[in-house]
Write a protein that holds these residues in place. Sequence first.
Motif, short mmCIF file in Angstrom:
data_model
loop_
_atom_site.label_atom_id
_atom_site.label_comp_id
_atom_site.label_asym_id
_atom_site.label_seq_id
_atom_site.Cartn_x
_atom_site.Cartn_y
_atom_site.Cartn_z
N ILE A 1 7.29 -0.97 5.81
CA ILE A 1 6.66 -2.28 6.06
C ILE A 1 5.16 -2.13 6.25
CG2 ILE A 1 6.55 -4.20 7.70
CD1 ILE A 1 9.52 -3.90 8.15
N LYS B 1 3.62 -1.76 2.98
CA LYS B 1 3.55 -3.06 2.30
C LYS B 1 2.35 -3.85 2.77
CE LYS B 1 8.04 -4.86 0.86
NZ LYS B 1 9.01 -5.92 1.13
N VAL B 2 2.20 -3.89 4.09
CA VAL B 2 1.09 -4.65 4.68
C VAL B 2 -0.24 -4.12 4.17
CG1 VAL B 2 -0.11 -5.18 6.84
CG2 VAL B 2 2.38 -5.35 6.72
N LEU C 1 -0.74 -5.13 0.59
CA LEU C 1 -1.06 -6.57 0.51
C LEU C 1 -2.51 -6.82 0.94
CD1 LEU C 1 2.21 -8.18 1.90
CD2 LEU C 1 1.24 -8.54 -0.37
N GLU C 2 -2.91 -6.16 2.00
CA GLU C 2 -4.29 -6.32 2.48
C GLU C 2 -5.28 -5.86 1.41
OE1 GLU C 2 -3.67 -5.79 7.30
OE2 GLU C 2 -4.39 -4.10 6.10
N ILE D 1 -4.75 -5.78 -1.84
CA ILE D 1 -4.77 -6.77 -2.94
C ILE D 1 -5.64 -7.96 -2.57
CG2 ILE D 1 -3.33 -8.48 -4.14
CD1 ILE D 1 -1.06 -6.41 -4.07
N MET D 2 -5.47 -8.42 -1.33
CA MET D 2 -6.23 -9.59 -0.88
C MET D 2 -7.73 -9.29 -0.84
SD MET D 2 -5.20 -12.55 -0.24
CE MET D 2 -5.80 -14.08 0.43
N TYR E 1 -9.01 -9.24 -4.31
CA TYR E 1 -9.08 -10.62 -4.80
C TYR E 1 -10.33 -11.32 -4.28
CZ TYR E 1 -8.21 -15.66 -4.73
OH TYR E 1 -8.35 -17.02 -4.84
N LYS E 2 -10.58 -11.13 -2.98
CA LYS E 2 -11.72 -11.82 -2.38
C LYS E 2 -13.04 -11.30 -2.94
CE LYS E 2 -9.75 -13.61 1.80
NZ LYS E 2 -10.16 -14.99 1.45
N LEU F 1 -13.29 -12.74 -6.44
CA LEU F 1 -13.53 -14.19 -6.33
C LEU F 1 -14.97 -14.47 -5.89
CD1 LEU F 1 -12.13 -16.99 -6.52
CD2 LEU F 1 -11.74 -16.83 -4.06
N VAL G 1 5.97 -9.83 7.16
CA VAL G 1 5.41 -9.58 5.82
C VAL G 1 5.62 -10.80 4.93
CG1 VAL G 1 5.63 -8.18 3.72
CG2 VAL G 1 5.71 -7.08 5.96
N MET H 1 3.32 -13.39 5.93
CA MET H 1 1.97 -13.01 5.49
C MET H 1 1.78 -13.35 4.00
SD MET H 1 0.53 -9.15 5.73
CE MET H 1 -1.00 -8.64 4.99
N ILE H 2 2.82 -13.06 3.21
CA ILE H 2 2.75 -13.34 1.77
C ILE H 2 2.59 -14.85 1.53
CG2 ILE H 2 4.15 -13.36 -0.35
CD1 ILE H 2 5.20 -10.57 0.55
N MET I 1 -0.84 -15.88 2.36
CA MET I 1 -1.80 -15.40 1.34
C MET I 1 -1.77 -16.31 0.12
SD MET I 1 -1.32 -11.31 1.26
CE MET I 1 -2.26 -10.23 2.30
N SER J 1 -3.47 -19.46 0.93
CA SER J 1 -4.90 -19.21 1.04
C SER J 1 -5.55 -19.09 -0.34
CB SER J 1 -5.13 -17.93 1.85
OG SER J 1 -6.47 -17.55 1.77
N ILE J 2 -4.88 -18.37 -1.24
CA ILE J 2 -5.43 -18.20 -2.60
C ILE J 2 -5.52 -19.54 -3.31
CG2 ILE J 2 -4.89 -17.23 -4.89
CD1 ILE J 2 -3.71 -14.79 -3.37
N GLU K 1 -8.33 -21.67 -1.74
CA GLU K 1 -9.67 -21.21 -2.11
C GLU K 1 -9.99 -21.54 -3.56
OE1 GLU K 1 -10.98 -17.49 0.70
OE2 GLU K 1 -9.73 -17.09 -1.03
N ALA L 1 -6.60 -15.96 -9.67
CA ALA L 1 -5.70 -16.49 -8.63
C ALA L 1 -4.24 -16.32 -9.03
CB ALA L 1 -6.02 -17.96 -8.38
N THR M 1 -3.21 -12.60 -8.96
CA THR M 1 -3.10 -12.09 -7.58
C THR M 1 -1.82 -12.61 -6.92
OG1 THR M 1 -5.51 -12.11 -7.47
CG2 THR M 1 -4.34 -11.83 -5.39
N LYS N 1 1.08 -10.66 -8.21
CA LYS N 1 1.14 -9.32 -7.59
C LYS N 1 1.78 -9.43 -6.21
CE LYS N 1 -3.02 -7.06 -9.31
NZ LYS N 1 -4.38 -6.67 -8.90
N ILE N 2 1.33 -10.43 -5.46
CA ILE N 2 1.82 -10.59 -4.09
C ILE N 2 3.32 -10.91 -4.07
CG2 ILE N 2 1.67 -12.10 -2.08
CD1 ILE N 2 -1.32 -12.26 -2.59
N PHE O 1 6.01 -8.33 -3.96
CA PHE O 1 6.28 -7.62 -2.71
C PHE O 1 7.43 -8.24 -1.92
CE2 PHE O 1 2.36 -5.62 -3.58
CZ PHE O 1 2.33 -4.47 -2.82
N PRO P 1 -5.57 -11.14 7.10
CA PRO P 1 -6.82 -10.51 6.72
C PRO P 1 -7.75 -11.49 6.00
CG PRO P 1 -5.05 -9.80 5.29
CD PRO P 1 -4.41 -10.60 6.38
N GLU P 2 -7.18 -12.59 5.47
CA GLU P 2 -8.02 -13.53 4.70
C GLU P 2 -9.00 -14.29 5.55
OE1 GLU P 2 -4.02 -15.65 5.18
OE2 GLU P 2 -4.81 -13.63 5.09
#
Lengths: 56, 379
Positions: A6, A9-10, A13-14, A16-17, A20-21, A24, B34, B37-38, B41, B44-45, B48, B98, B101, B104-105, B108, B145-146
């Motif tokens: 897990i 995974k986190v 994911l972080e 990827i984000m 992305y940011k 972007l 998780v 979180m997905i 995300m 959020s994507i 944005e 977008a 991404t 991809k997410i 998971f 994290p976003e």
Amino acid sequence: MSDPKIQQKVKELESIMLQYKQELGVLDKELFQAISDYQKALDEERLKEIKQSLNI
Amino acid sequence: MTVHSEQLNTQGVQNETAEQVVVAETIEPTEADVEEMIQKMEVSISNEENQILESADDRIEGAGTSANIDPEKAESIFTVGGFAERINYIKEKIKTLATETKDKIKSFVSSEPEVIHFKDMIPEHIATTEEIPVAEAEAEKQLYPEVVPIQNVENTEEVVETPEQKEKRELNEYLEREVFTKFNLTAEDQERVLAETPENRREVLERSFENSRKSLEAFYEKQVVVGAVDDYDVDKAQKQLMYNTLASVLEDGIAEIKPKLLGLGLDVSLGSLGFTPETADRDDLAGKFTEMNNRVRSAIRESMEEKIIRALNENGEYRGITIPTEEQMRDENFMEQRSQQIKQVEYEEIENISNEIGFPEWISQTTTKIRRTIYFYKS
């Protein structure tokens, strides 16, 4: 599922984000610049019109 | 035995919990976290992406409006100038980024059915009142994290002034030095103006302020400057500025001479002259001033004619002018002399009436003000 998986995974994911940011952010800047250029072109056109009307 | 066994089990859970408290100081995310979180995300994507695209559309639409340019011409510049192609290309890249991404997410998301163990339902550690805010903040960091702003992602190590920030700072300095101090705008006004001023408008705005600063300082008012900035439409703001400064020249002039003009039966106002914010420019001012002068002259002449005719009817004579007899009317020399005499009297009477109402002095002063105004707008 175990905790390490897990956690992994986190992290992914972080990651990827974050990527992305970053991408972007670059595109957002490009878009902002393109629209600013367009606005500048309109302003220049308008200034030409004003100058013509004032015979400057 | 049963009681003993339960007691042992309970003791075992307590011991296990105590050991874990020592090891696990931070919150371990679960599969449910998780998935949450997905979901966040993805939202959020999407948000944005929509925000950036909508904001871009608003700016494109606003660009044409704020430049006060013919919509067809703006559309032509947008297309022929290659801006449409360039902007649409970037928008498509944003949409693709977008979508990719989010895909991809989504990969998971676990296909394994989630099994909830009884053990997982027992809190590993009961947080104290002091620990709760710390734990929540930590959890916030891990799960969202976003929340990190986009602009900080690239500049996390050192703060570098971007060209936009530099322009904003320079504009701030300029306004402080040349405008706000001069017109006693408060810091609050300044902040509001800066917050609302598009950075790419600096050049035009500067010119506007430059004109504002130079143009008849005596006529300046705080509202004029603030109004100019409130109107993002720079051309409209310029017109408003011109109207406020030019109109005040005429208004002051009219206010001075109006009571005397009313005595001549002439009622002049900015409205009656057709001088409006929409039509105001320096050429219009000169035109309206000439029109006003003509109206005043005409009123003076009418007043003079009425005066002479009234005197002739009442007394049969005015300053040597008499009503001619039939014989005199047949005498060409007499009539020619009489005509010259009338012109002389008219001239003198017009001058008298003009001087009475202070017209020559008024024309001189107002003309100077107008010349000065026009000069500043030309410079």
